[in-house]
Structure formats: C-alpha cells, structure tokens
Scaffold this motif. Structure first.
Motif, PDB file in Angstrom:
ATOM      1  N   ASN A  93      -1.184   9.012   3.048  1.00 27.27           N
ATOM      2  CA  ASN A  93      -1.287   9.151   1.483  1.00 27.27           C
ATOM      3  C   ASN A  93      -1.845  10.558   1.109  1.00 27.27           C
ATOM      4  O   ASN A  93      -0.819  11.623   1.189  1.00 27.27           O
ATOM      5  N   HIS A  94      -3.105  10.991   0.872  1.00 23.76           N
ATOM      6  CA  HIS A  94      -3.280  12.419   0.845  1.00 23.76           C
ATOM      7  C   HIS A  94      -4.437  12.696   1.901  1.00 23.76           C
ATOM      8  O   HIS A  94      -4.965  13.959   1.758  1.00 23.76           O
ATOM      9  N   MET A  95      -4.391  11.768   2.879  1.00 19.76           N
ATOM     10  CA  MET A  95      -5.479  12.039   3.843  1.00 19.76           C
ATOM     11  C   MET A  95      -4.913  13.359   4.808  1.00 19.76           C
ATOM     12  O   MET A  95      -6.007  13.802   5.598  1.00 19.76           O
ATOM     13  N   TYR A 137      -9.056  24.358   8.385  1.00 24.90           N
ATOM     14  CA  TYR A 137      -9.506  23.791   7.138  1.00 24.90           C
ATOM     15  C   TYR A 137      -8.665  23.929   5.849  1.00 24.90           C
ATOM     16  O   TYR A 137      -8.954  24.053   4.830  1.00 24.90           O
ATOM     17  N   THR A 138      -7.179  23.616   6.246  1.00 25.90           N
ATOM     18  CA  THR A 138      -6.410  23.556   5.316  1.00 25.90           C
ATOM     19  C   THR A 138      -5.446  22.302   5.578  1.00 25.90           C
ATOM     20  O   THR A 138      -5.703  21.519   6.583  1.00 25.90           O
ATOM     21  N   TYR A 139      -4.451  21.890   4.771  1.00 30.03           N
ATOM     22  CA  TYR A 139      -3.858  20.651   4.764  1.00 30.03           C
ATOM     23  C   TYR A 139      -3.166  20.586   5.904  1.00 30.03           C
ATOM     24  O   TYR A 139      -2.722  21.616   6.633  1.00 30.03           O
ATOM     25  N   MET A 140      -2.540  19.400   6.336  1.00 28.13           N
ATOM     26  CA  MET A 140      -1.934  19.161   7.500  1.00 28.13           C
ATOM     27  C   MET A 140      -0.520  18.505   6.937  1.00 28.13           C
ATOM     28  O   MET A 140      -0.479  18.164   5.856  1.00 28.13           O
ATOM     29  N   ALA A 141       0.465  18.724   7.716  1.00 24.71           N
ATOM     30  CA  ALA A 141       1.884  18.034   7.206  1.00 24.71           C
ATOM     31  C   ALA A 141       1.860  16.772   6.648  1.00 24.71           C
ATOM     32  O   ALA A 141       0.960  15.916   7.208  1.00 24.71           O
ATOM     33  N   ASN A 142       2.531  16.273   5.896  1.00 19.16           N
ATOM     34  CA  ASN A 142       2.527  14.706   5.398  1.00 19.16           C
ATOM     35  C   ASN A 142       3.372  13.666   6.005  1.00 19.16           C
ATOM     36  O   ASN A 142       4.647  14.139   6.340  1.00 19.16           O
ATOM     37  N   ALA A 143       2.668  12.783   6.825  1.00 16.05           N
ATOM     38  CA  ALA A 143       3.499  11.854   7.516  1.00 16.05           C
ATOM     39  C   ALA A 143       4.149  12.482   8.656  1.00 16.05           C
ATOM     40  O   ALA A 143       3.642  13.202   9.285  1.00 16.05           O
ATOM     41  N   GLY A 162       0.726  -1.214   0.050  1.00 16.10           N
ATOM     42  CA  GLY A 162      -0.067   0.028   0.016  1.00 16.10           C
ATOM     43  C   GLY A 162       0.913   1.325   0.015  1.00 16.10           C
ATOM     44  O   GLY A 162       1.775   1.457  -0.991  1.00 16.10           O
ATOM     45  N   CYS A 163       0.676   2.427   0.947  1.00 13.39           N
ATOM     46  CA  CYS A 163       1.200   3.453   0.996  1.00 13.39           C
ATOM     47  C   CYS A 163       2.661   3.271   1.848  1.00 13.39           C
ATOM     48  O   CYS A 163       3.023   4.265   2.131  1.00 13.39           O
TER      49      CYS A 163
END
Length: 728
Positions: free
Chosen positions: A588-590, A608-614, A387-388
């Motif tokens: 992933n992009h969650m 209501y904006t993106y959070m940091a990735n991983a 998976g991811c």
C-alpha cells in the motif's frame, strides 16, 4: 453523532452485556452485537436511496476496525481523550477509568499477544512493546472477508433463521446465536423503515416522497421476505456487509446482475434511475472511508450469468466514471474471450483518470492461484482480490494479512545494523545469501505462527457470527468460521522492500564478491554513515544493474529472491497448520512508511527514504522504456504468492491519440504473463504542479500502491515516492 456522555453510557452498556454473558461466547457475541447495533446505526441523509450508516466507538466488537485491532477491543488513548471533556460528571470520569480497567487483558489482541513465544516477543513488533529487529510486524485484524450474499438474497432473513432452527440440534448455541443476529438485522431494517416513514410525514417534495416511500417498502419487504427487486437486493446485501464488519463487497455483478437486468427489461426501473441507485450506494461505500479495502469485483470467466453480469458491470463502471472517487475499488477480472465492449469501457473509464477498474488477468491468475494455493483449477477460478490486492477464494477461504515483513531492513541487519557484518563473515555471495534467507525464514515462521495464534484466539473468543452465516460450509458444519467452519483457512504475509533488496543483492554480488571493488568493511561503513563521506560508493551502487530494465543480471537476481522468499513463506503453512501461507506483494504505502525507518541500502538508496513500491522498479530506475519495464515485471512468477501490485502510470496521450498502441501494449503484457495492472492516467507535470498549487488539483487521483488517493491529501513522503516514478 453522540455526546461524550452518551458514548460513555453506550460503552458501559456494551461492557455490562459482555460481562453478564462471559460464560458463553456464542450468546455473548450475539447479545453484544444486539446492544452495539442499537446505538451505532446512524440516520439516513436527505439524498440517500439506501439505509445503512454506522458509527464506531472506542469499545466494541468488530472483525476489523479503525483502531487497528480485532474482535473485542478497547482503545485506551481514545478513552483518555474523553476525560479531557470538562462537562463530564465525576461519575462519568470514574466510568471511563472503570472501562479501561475492566478491559485490561480481555481484548482479543491482548489475548493474541499473550500466546506469543519468547522469540516472538523478542523479534516481532506489537504496539509499544520493545522489539529487537524491526523486521517482522504482526497485524491484528480479520480482514479479507469476501462473502457471497446470494444465499441471503435467495432465502431472505427469515429463510436463514428457518435454516438455523432446522439445524439447531447439531450445535444449539451456534445456531441460536445465528438466529439472534439475523433477528438483529431484521430489527435494524424495521427501525430504518420507521425512521423513513417519520421523515415521509414531514416531506413536501414529491420526488423525495416517492423515494422515501419505496425505501420504506423495501425495508419492510426484506425484513420478512427474500428481495424481489434490484433496489431491495442491493439494500439487503449492503446492510449485511455493513453489519458484518467487512469492507469488501464481493462479486457484485454476479449477485446483483440478474436483479438488475430483470428490472430493466420489465420496465421496473430506468437506466438513469439505476445509475442514481448505484451512485447512492457508492457514496455509502466512500463514506466508510477504508481506502485499503472497498473492493467490488466484476468479470471473471467462471461467472454463471455473464450476460446479466456484464450489463451490471457497464453500469458500475459508468457510476465510477461519474463519481470519480478513490472508492469503491472497482476491479475487473479480464480474460481472452471476454466481452470486448466491456474491456473497452474499462479502458475508457481508466483513461479519464479514475484509476478504476483495476485489471486482473484470469488467463494467468487462475492457473497461478491453483499452484500457489494448491487447489483444483475449478476452485482456483473463484479467486477474488480484496484489500490492496491479496487473493482469497470467494466465499470459501479466509486469508487475512496478519503480518508484514521488511526484507530490506532484514538485509541491513546482516551488514551494519545487527550484531556483526556477515559480508566479512561469509567468504562468497552464496554463503551470505544463504545466511540472509535463514534469518528471514526464522522471522517468517514466527509470523506464520502468529497467524495461527490469531485464528485460534479469535475462534476461542467469538464465533464471528456474520461471517459464519455466509461463508460456505459454516452453517452446514455447525461450526464458526475460524473454528473449523470455513473450507480453507489461509494466511498471507505482506512483503515490503522486495525490489530494493533484490537490487542490493545484485550490487553486493557484483561489487563486494565478484569484482571486489568494495570491501565488506567499506560497504558497512558507507551504509552506516548514510553515504556521507562515501559519495563515490553511492554513485557506484546506483550505477549497478537495476530491476525494471529487462536486464538479465538484475532481473535474474530479482527472480531468484522472489522465488526463494516466496517458497520459504509458502512452506511455512504446514508448520502453522494452515491450508496455505503466502506472500502478498501489495505494498500500500508501507513501502514509504517502512522506508522512513530503514537506513541506507546497498542498491544506493539513501537512508530513511521510501522504498520501491511492490514488485515495481525503484522510482526512476527503469530507464529503458515501458516495454523493458513490463518485460521485467512478467519474469516474477505469480504462481507462488497470493497477489501482487503492478502499478503503471501513463500520460493522457497514451489513452487518447495513442490508445491503440496502449491496448496493444497491455495485450502483449497480459499474454506474456502479466497478472494485473493498476493504471494511473494523468498529464505530464500534473504531480509537480499539484505540489506547487494543491488548491488547483483537489481531485487529482493517483494509484499509490494497493489503493488510490487524492494526490494532494498524501503525505509529502508519499508524494515524493510517486514523483520518482516514470510516466510513460
């Protein structure tokens, strides 16, 4: 593909088969699969060198499907869409109503939800069910099957049938159903052969006629005998994976490497034709279009045939270089004494902008997996990502990610989105932090229980026969994969918002408790109003130390939270009666999807904006350079979880003129404890230009999280998150 009338007829046949065999889960699944594959398998196409395409209908049986459910499923919205077809007869419209009514309460995910405790129903999301917290999210799937087809390749279809016949006395229903699905696989091979022979009779092209003739011969051979050639072995293993429902293709260099090397050395195929075969196989994987899976594993210090495997691995990387697509997710397990030329080839392919192969560091991961999974090192060395980026033990463990948790939303409910402001309730940071972890632990334990419930319901509902054929121990024990067959039954929990949570805790400790520059009430009000009217508070929070800069204040908090939350998840395994239950920091992009529903946070992030990735730094907050960023990454131990995403973005210059420097940088990172690296290489400014003129950048591939995508096909929010990251 089928007309709507044909779809309805197929689904009625499937449903009738299910109903007529409902008193025996083994016979029911075997017969349902026989019926399902009688109409789902699609014809070959003009350039295909392998047979194997399938459709998917709104009713059926899959371990993992595009409708987001598991096992026996019925996608009601898709069925209702069929009713919009004005050409359908009254009888067909009534059939759709019958199907919806019949499957109510019988689908596997409904049976799982029926097992929920009141607390689970209150606090965990499920489709359209009301939820209170928005923190914990169950996932319904049996993904994560990384199976070794070597046994199938060595014995052949008939060899597996013979084994089932010899063992039948121990559990007749189980072994009879195993025999049945292998006969179904055999039938599909022969059906494709018949189709290909019919096409051959009409073919005028000499080269294509030669290809079709060999394809037909291959399918007849593997229907009755163990494969003898690389082409045959690749055909049989791919067909098995396709029918099983898994989207991951195991350690391909191990199980195909010897066939590959032997055929080349014997002159049975040229290197050019081998690349044509792999290109055709890659296209089938691409067409399945599951961007979050599609793993092919290469490398690893535990391989039994490293020389043959390396020869195949070179060809696999070259195929990905030429294909340049977002699938398959080619993955290379690296180690200190590996073939240097193979590693150099990997960097060459990555440098051309493919984002593959993904690099995993065996020297770090093997001991980390041994500790996290509580396994002997000789077992841990068989780890593979799927998976991811979650880890399982190849052909020995199953660890589907059946839950997701939004840590940042959990923190926000402690301040302004819950019943009370814990900043006011708690007199010091330690008591606040303890209260937060306690809240997370409660939801984590509910999700761990859900993992167990999912396995138990799946075990009671169906034997998952294709998985049970190949996973170690199942045939020997006479038990299906989820009913005591697989050696290690594990679980994983996807964690999101890790970095933002750690940076928020840093800011809370510094400004609310230590320096008292922001009162608990003001902090809550600023976040509640998304910093409108509190701009100076947001500026102050953004200025707080941030993870990703090799800063002791920020990184120590990130380490503390990472270890505490990982241990809470890990310790939940015993309560859920699982061999292991571990966090995966795969994002992933969650991180973007969850971010869109998560309000402002104490790290200064607007709501209501993106959070940091991983476990990467928040985009743009790593201001001290690549070395500082990598130094922060390696501080988060991989010995407590089941995989994490480490995304890095480099300029083309770093993989051309400065390649020796980049190699040294990666070597130092891996030596310091770097577990893996997912690398995107592009020109500076490419992403900005792609947003302005997407038609000119149709093939610009980026690593998003645990998957790759064409940048122009991503949502605007995903694109903005990627733009926020630094390019080194």
């Amino acid at each position: 593909m089928y007309t709507n009338s044909e779809k309805i007829q197929h689904m009625m046949n499937f449903t009738k088969t299910y109903d007529e065999n409902s008193d025996n889960i083994y016979l029911r699944e075997a017969r349902c699969l026989e019926v399902q594959f009688s109409y789902l398998m699609l014809p070959i196409r003009p350039q295909d060198l392998f047979a194997g395409r399938k459709a998917e209908l709104p009713i059926g049986f899959w371990a993992q499907n595009s409708y987001g459910t598991v096992g026996y499923y019925c996608d009601v919205p898709s069925l209702l869409t069929l009713k919009e077809d004005t050409t359908l007869s009254e009888e067909e419209l009534l059939a759709v109503d019958y199907l919806i009514q019949f499957w109510k309460g019988k689908t596997t995910d409904e049976k799982i939800h029926a097992q929920y405790t009141p607390d689970q129903k209150k606090l965990l999301s499920h489709g359209n069910f009301e939820i209170e917290s928005g923190i914990g999210w169950p996932l319904y799937r049996m993904s994560g099957a990384q199976m070794d087809p070597s046994k199938l390749l060595n014995k052949g279809i008939c060899g597996i049938i013979k084994e089932a016949e010899e063992l039948r006395f121990a559990n007749p229903d189980f072994y009879d159903s195993v025999k049945s699905i292998m006969q179904t696989l055999q039938t599909i091979c022969l059906r494709y052969r018949k189709e290909i022979l019919a096409k051959s009779a009409l073919c005028k092209d000499t080269q294509r006629l030669w290809e079709l003739s060999h394809m037909a011969d291959n399918l007849e051979e593997i229907a009755y005998q163990a494969p003898k050639s690389f082409w045959q072995a690749a055909q049989l293993s791919y067909l098995f994976y396709l029918l099983s429902g898994t989207y991951n293709y195991g350690r391909m260099d191990e199980y195909l490497g010897t066939y590959y090397a032997r055929d080349l050395d014997a002159g049975n195929m040229s290197e050019a034709f081998s690349l044509s075969l792999l290109t055709s196989l890659w296209k089938l994987i691409i067409e399945r279009n599951n961007i979050f899976d599609g793993r092919i594993i290469l490398g690893g210090k535990d391989r039994k045939n490293p020389e043959d495997a390396d020869r195949f691995a070179f060809a696999a990387m070259e195929t990905s270089r030429r294909t340049k697509d977002i699938l398959p997710q080619l993955t290379l397990r690296c180690y200190s004494s590996m073939n240097e030329a193979l590693y150099q080839k990997a960097l060459e392919v990555i440098g051309e902008g493919t984002t593959f192969p993904i690099l995993y560091n065996d020297d770090v991961n093997i001991p980390a997996v041994a500790n996290a999974f509580n396994l002997p090192r000789e077992v841990a060395q068989e780890y593979v990502p799927f998976g991811c980026g979650e880890y399982v033990i190849y052909n020995k463990s199953f660890g589907t990610p059946s839950g997701a948790i939004n840590f940042l939303q959990g923190l926000n409910t402690m301040i302004y989105e819950g019943e009370k402001n814990y900043l006011e309730e708690c007199s010091d940071f330690e008591s606040f932090y303890t209260a937060y972890l306690s809240k997370m632990q409660h939801i984590i334990e509910l999700l761990a229980l859900q993992e167990r419930q999912e396995y138990d319901v799946c075990a009671a509902d169906a034997p998952y026969l294709f998985f049970s054929v190949l996973f170690d121990d199942c045939l020997k024990r006479g038990k299906p994969v989820f009913a005591g067959g697989v050696r290690y039954l594990e679980g994983t929990l996807e964690g999101y918002g890790n970095t933002n949570t750690a940076d928020s805790l840093t800011a809370i400790k510094k400004y609310v408790y230590d320096e008292k520059r922001i009162s608990p009430h003001t902090m809550a009000e600023a976040l509640k109003h998304n910093f409108k009217g509190y701009e100076e508070i947001q500026t102050l929070l953004l200025a707080a130390p941030k993870y990703g800069n090799d800063d002791d204040t920020a990184d120590s908090m990130a380490i503390r939270f990472h270890e505490d939350i990982s241990n809470i998840i890990r310790n939940s395994a015993q309560k859920a009666n699982l061999h292991s239950y571990l966090m995966v920091v795969i994002n992933n992009h969650m991180n973007t999807t969850f971010g869109m529903t998560t309000g402002a946070s104490a790290d200064g992030r607007s709501g209501y904006t993106y959070m940091a990735n991983a476990n990467n730094p928040t985009g743009g907050m790593d201001t001290n350079g690549i070395t500082a960023m990598l130094n922060s990454l390696v501080k988060l131990t991989p010995a407590l979880h089941a995989g994490s995403v480490q995304n890095m973005r480099f300029s083309k210059e770093m993989f051309t003129r400065l390649l020796p420097k980049t190699k040294g940088l990666l070597a130092a990172y891996f030596k310091s404890g770097g577990a893996q690296s997912m690398i995107t290489v592009l020109n500076r400014g490419d992403l900005e230009r792609a947003m302005e003129a997407p038609e000119k950048y149709q093939n610009l591939i980026v690593r998003v999280g645990g998957f790759s995508a064409r940048f122009v096909e991503l949502s605007k929010n995903d694109q903005k998150e990627l733009l926020s990251r630094n390019t080194y």
